[in-house]
Write a protein that holds these residues in place. Structure first.
Motif, mmCIF file in Angstrom:
data_model
loop_
_atom_site.group_PDB
_atom_site.id
_atom_site.type_symbol
_atom_site.label_atom_id
_atom_site.label_comp_id
_atom_site.label_asym_id
_atom_site.label_seq_id
_atom_site.Cartn_x
_atom_site.Cartn_y
_atom_site.Cartn_z
ATOM 1 N N ALA A 1 -5.730 0.435 4.934
ATOM 2 C CA ALA A 1 -4.533 -0.364 4.664
ATOM 3 C C ALA A 1 -4.811 -1.436 3.614
ATOM 4 C CB ALA A 1 -4.025 -0.996 5.958
ATOM 5 N N HIS B 1 6.480 -3.007 2.636
ATOM 6 C CA HIS B 1 5.874 -2.238 3.722
ATOM 7 C C HIS B 1 4.713 -3.074 4.227
ATOM 8 C CE1 HIS B 1 3.060 0.616 5.582
ATOM 9 N NE2 HIS B 1 4.146 1.285 5.932
ATOM 10 N N ARG C 1 3.341 -3.258 -0.893
ATOM 11 C CA ARG C 1 2.447 -3.040 0.253
ATOM 12 C C ARG C 1 1.728 -4.343 0.613
ATOM 13 N NH1 ARG C 1 1.502 1.792 2.334
ATOM 14 N NH2 ARG C 1 2.441 3.611 1.312
ATOM 15 N N VAL D 1 -0.531 -6.462 3.777
ATOM 16 C CA VAL D 1 -1.302 -6.459 5.020
ATOM 17 C C VAL D 1 -1.361 -7.897 5.527
ATOM 18 C CG1 VAL D 1 -3.586 -6.132 6.042
ATOM 19 C CG2 VAL D 1 -2.673 -4.423 4.477
ATOM 20 N N SER E 1 -8.872 2.302 9.958
ATOM 21 C CA SER E 1 -7.498 2.304 9.442
ATOM 22 C C SER E 1 -7.154 0.974 8.769
ATOM 23 C CB SER E 1 -6.500 2.595 10.568
ATOM 24 O OG SER E 1 -6.615 1.631 11.603
ATOM 25 N N ASP E 2 -7.765 -0.117 9.222
ATOM 26 C CA ASP E 2 -7.560 -1.418 8.581
ATOM 27 C C ASP E 2 -8.115 -1.408 7.163
ATOM 28 O OD1 ASP E 2 -6.515 -2.256 10.994
ATOM 29 O OD2 ASP E 2 -8.350 -3.248 11.648
ATOM 30 N N ASN F 1 1.812 -4.162 7.208
ATOM 31 C CA ASN F 1 0.964 -3.682 8.289
ATOM 32 C C ASN F 1 0.188 -4.858 8.872
ATOM 33 O OD1 ASN F 1 -0.492 -1.691 9.908
ATOM 34 N ND2 ASN F 1 -2.230 -2.126 8.572
ATOM 35 N N SER F 2 0.319 -5.067 10.190
ATOM 36 C CA SER F 2 -0.430 -6.130 10.865
ATOM 37 C C SER F 2 -1.718 -5.543 11.435
ATOM 38 C CB SER F 2 0.403 -6.761 11.978
ATOM 39 O OG SER F 2 -0.347 -7.754 12.654
ATOM 40 N N LYS G 1 3.524 -10.979 9.982
ATOM 41 C CA LYS G 1 4.309 -9.769 9.732
ATOM 42 C C LYS G 1 5.798 -10.057 9.851
ATOM 43 C CE LYS G 1 5.039 -4.999 11.304
ATOM 44 N NZ LYS G 1 4.600 -3.927 12.233
#
Length: 308
Positions: A79, A56, A35, A37, A75-76, A58-59, A44
């Motif tokens: 993450a 996986h 995971r 970020v 949500s950031d 996430n930007s 990304k």
């Protein structure tokens, strides 16, 4: 005695089942992707190029927000709390990252500054008496627009992923080598595309292009928006118009996410052409990857310079 024998047999059959469940759980855990970020879409893209299906990513930003004033969403926070790695550009670009990481409370998170080891270009000092509000105190942070600097950033990302997920280290290293070869080819092609053009002076809309200009031997004759989010004064616009006419500057580099009103005004007053480029992958159709973005920017700029 019979009951003791039966109980022993039941335990004997039960124990392999428990081991099997444990093995299945371990396999499932091992199959979970790393995971990650990142702060910007360009990071990304590089993580995906290196990690493929093993990551996986996430930007936090889509590319249409201001890197300087971005406000993280709930949500950031979620993450970042779940991530093993967080990649940032650094150099004062994402000043909000430290508070986000602190609030996430992820003690095992590793934050990697990808601009490390890249020599930063200092922004031009402001005139005396000007209130200093520019956030690039450490130097201009738009390092990724130079493909040679991008190669350094990619290597930092690869090294961190290898350390975080040694089970897939070979794949990460192989993918990194393949990508860096492709990056070198695109850089060589783009340098050849611009090398023969005699006119190399440009006006830029936003101070995001010094690394790009240095790599491609361009001269930035002036900047429309010296401060992030600021609007140029009438005096500054007059100075730019004089510079364009005096130095025969024929191209204004703008960016897709910026208001085109001022570049259009300058173009009308001077006859200069506007080349609308993008600083991040996905800014315009057909630029979903960094390499696509680099090709697009060089092609648009070359065409604008050739037509003048």
């Amino acid at each position: 005695m019979f009951r003791l024998i039966v109980l022993t047999m039941l335990l004997a059959f039960a124990m392999p089942c428990e081991w099997g469940s444990s093995a299945t759980a371990s396999a499932a855990s091992a199959a979970e992707p790393l995971r990650v970020v990142v702060t910007l879409p360009v990071l990304k893209d590089w993580v995906q190029q290196i990690g493929g299906s093993y990551v996986h990513v996430n930007s936090l930003m889509t590319g249409y927000e201001s890197e300087h004033t971005y406000s993280p969403k709930p949500s950031d926070l979620v993450a970042v709390r779940k991530a093993a790695l967080l990649f940032e550009v650094g150099a004062g670009l994402e000043v909000w990252v430290s508070s986000l990481v602190k609030n996430a409370g992820n003690g095992s998170l590793r934050v990697v500054t990808t601009s490390k080891d890249i020599e930063l270009i200092q922004d031009h000092p402001e005139p005396a008496g000007t209130i200093h509000s520019h956030e690039h105190a450490a130097g201009n942070p738009h390092v990724w627009l130079d493909p040679a600097a991008a190669a350094t950033m990619v290597q930092h990302i690869s090294d961190a992923m290898v350390a975080a997920d040694p089970a897939h280290a070979t794949d990460y290293r192989t993918n990194t080598a393949t990508y860096l070869q492709a990056l070198t080819r695109v850089q060589d092609e783009s340098l050849a595309r611009l090398r023969s053009l005699p006119s190399r002076a440009v006006i830029v809309h936003h101070p995001a292009w010094p690394y790009f200009a240095r790599r491609y031997d361009l001269h930035i004759a002036g900047t429309i928006q010296a401060q992030p989010g600021g609007e140029p004064s009438a005096r500054h616009l007059h100075t730019l118009i004089e510079t364009i006419k005096r130095d025969h500057v024929r191209v204004i580099i703008s960016e897709v996410q910026l208001n085109q009103k001022v570049p259009q005004l300058l173009a009308r007053e001077t006859g200069a052409r506007i080349a609308v480029l993008t600083t991040l992958p996905g800014g315009v159709p057909g630029t979903e990857t960094y390499l696509d973005m680099l090709r697009y920017n060089v092609l648009q700029l070359a065409q604008a310079l050739e037509q003048t």
